[in-house]
Design a protein around this motif. Sequence first.
Motif, short mmCIF file in Angstrom:
data_model
loop_
_atom_site.label_atom_id
_atom_site.label_comp_id
_atom_site.label_asym_id
_atom_site.label_seq_id
_atom_site.Cartn_x
_atom_site.Cartn_y
_atom_site.Cartn_z
N GLY A 109 0.78 -1.23 0.00
CA GLY A 109 0.00 0.00 0.00
C GLY A 109 0.82 1.28 0.00
O GLY A 109 0.26 2.37 0.16
N GLN A 110 2.11 1.14 -0.17
CA GLN A 110 3.00 2.31 -0.18
C GLN A 110 3.72 2.42 -1.52
O GLN A 110 3.77 1.46 -2.28
N GLY A 111 4.29 3.60 -1.76
CA GLY A 111 5.14 3.75 -2.92
C GLY A 111 6.53 3.18 -2.65
O GLY A 111 6.89 2.92 -1.50
N PRO A 112 7.31 2.96 -3.69
CA PRO A 112 8.67 2.46 -3.50
C PRO A 112 9.53 3.45 -2.71
O PRO A 112 9.40 4.66 -2.88
N LEU A 140 12.24 -4.19 -5.29
CA LEU A 140 12.24 -3.95 -6.72
C LEU A 140 13.59 -3.43 -7.17
O LEU A 140 14.21 -2.61 -6.48
N THR A 148 14.59 7.08 -17.90
CA THR A 148 13.46 6.34 -17.37
C THR A 148 13.94 5.04 -16.77
O THR A 148 14.79 4.36 -17.33
N GLN A 149 13.39 4.70 -15.61
CA GLN A 149 13.74 3.45 -14.95
C GLN A 149 12.72 2.38 -15.32
O GLN A 149 11.52 2.62 -15.28
N TYR A 150 13.23 1.20 -15.62
CA TYR A 150 12.38 0.06 -15.98
C TYR A 150 12.55 -1.01 -14.91
O TYR A 150 13.67 -1.40 -14.59
N PHE A 151 11.42 -1.46 -14.38
CA PHE A 151 11.44 -2.31 -13.21
C PHE A 151 11.40 -3.79 -13.55
O PHE A 151 10.78 -4.22 -14.53
N PHE A 208 7.25 11.57 -13.20
CA PHE A 208 6.93 10.32 -13.87
C PHE A 208 5.60 9.79 -13.34
O PHE A 208 5.27 9.95 -12.17
N TYR A 262 3.68 5.98 -13.22
CA TYR A 262 3.82 4.54 -13.41
C TYR A 262 2.50 3.88 -13.07
O TYR A 262 1.76 4.34 -12.19
N GLN A 303 0.90 0.23 -11.69
CA GLN A 303 1.31 -0.99 -10.99
C GLN A 303 0.09 -1.85 -10.69
O GLN A 303 -0.76 -1.48 -9.88
N PRO A 306 6.05 -1.84 -11.10
CA PRO A 306 5.55 -0.64 -11.79
C PRO A 306 6.00 -0.64 -13.25
O PRO A 306 7.13 -1.03 -13.56
N PHE A 340 6.29 1.97 -16.68
CA PHE A 340 6.37 3.37 -17.05
C PHE A 340 5.20 3.78 -17.94
O PHE A 340 4.87 3.07 -18.89
N LEU A 355 1.17 5.43 -9.72
CA LEU A 355 2.19 6.05 -8.88
C LEU A 355 2.76 7.29 -9.55
O LEU A 355 3.13 7.25 -10.72
N TRP A 372 8.68 9.06 -4.42
CA TRP A 372 7.45 8.42 -4.87
C TRP A 372 6.27 8.76 -3.98
O TRP A 372 6.40 8.84 -2.75
N GLY A 373 5.11 8.94 -4.61
CA GLY A 373 3.88 8.99 -3.86
C GLY A 373 3.46 7.58 -3.46
O GLY A 373 4.04 6.60 -3.91
N ALA A 374 2.43 7.50 -2.61
CA ALA A 374 1.97 6.20 -2.13
C ALA A 374 1.11 5.47 -3.17
O ALA A 374 0.81 4.29 -2.99
#
Lengths: 114, 112
Positions: free
Chosen positions: A40-43, A90, A102-105, B33, B35, B37, B43, B45, B87, B102-104
């Motif tokens: 429930g949180q962002g990274p 991640l 840009t980051q790719y996960f 940005f 994303y 998820q 996530p 892009f 996100l 990052w936001g939540a």
Amino acid sequence: ETGVTQSPTHLIKTRGQQVTLRCSSQSGHNTVSWYQQALGQGPQFIFQYYREEENGRGNFPPRFSGLQFPNYSSELNVNALELDDSALYLCASSFGTGRSDTQYFGPGTRLTVL
Amino acid sequence: GQNIDQPTEMTATEGAIVQINCTYQTSGFNGLFWYQQHAGEAPTFLSYNVLDGLEEKGRFSSFLSRSKGYSYLLLKELQMKDSASYLCAVRDKEESNYQLIWGAGTKLIIKP
């Protein structure tokens, strides 16, 4: 599919143990960033590696450490595991550390600490 | 300090349009940005804004106003597969080597 792979997919450990998570970056990418994401949180940014050197670190204790290898794959090591370390880990790859990169996960590693 | 705010959850109907807002306070803004998820996944892009204005990419558009510290993601012709968390992340030059804050995330629920 981003071409970023992580292993293992899931992992269960007990408090006090140590864990190593692995990440292979997308072809052509030389930068890997690691994140911790609680439910429930962002990274949350842990650290970044660029050309085998640490290139920035978030607010995580020293028991979180990492490596980047000549082929730009990377490891995240966590010592003395605590219950609060349970999260999705991640990794994200990018080409360089430029402002617009840009980051790719990858798919992430789900770590559970009991 | 740095802070990013997004609504926790939103609900919309299939075929409709939804706007997800993001407000931020950072000392050295250097790009934003969005994303997507899906639950239990990584996530992916969606968009990047660094200048004011609207960036359109198919059904998704993203808007930025740097003076207001505000962005939104606009999703048109909603499909059930759009149910996911969205996100917002800001690159800050004051943060360790331009790292992302990052936001939540906003959980978007699409109903038939």
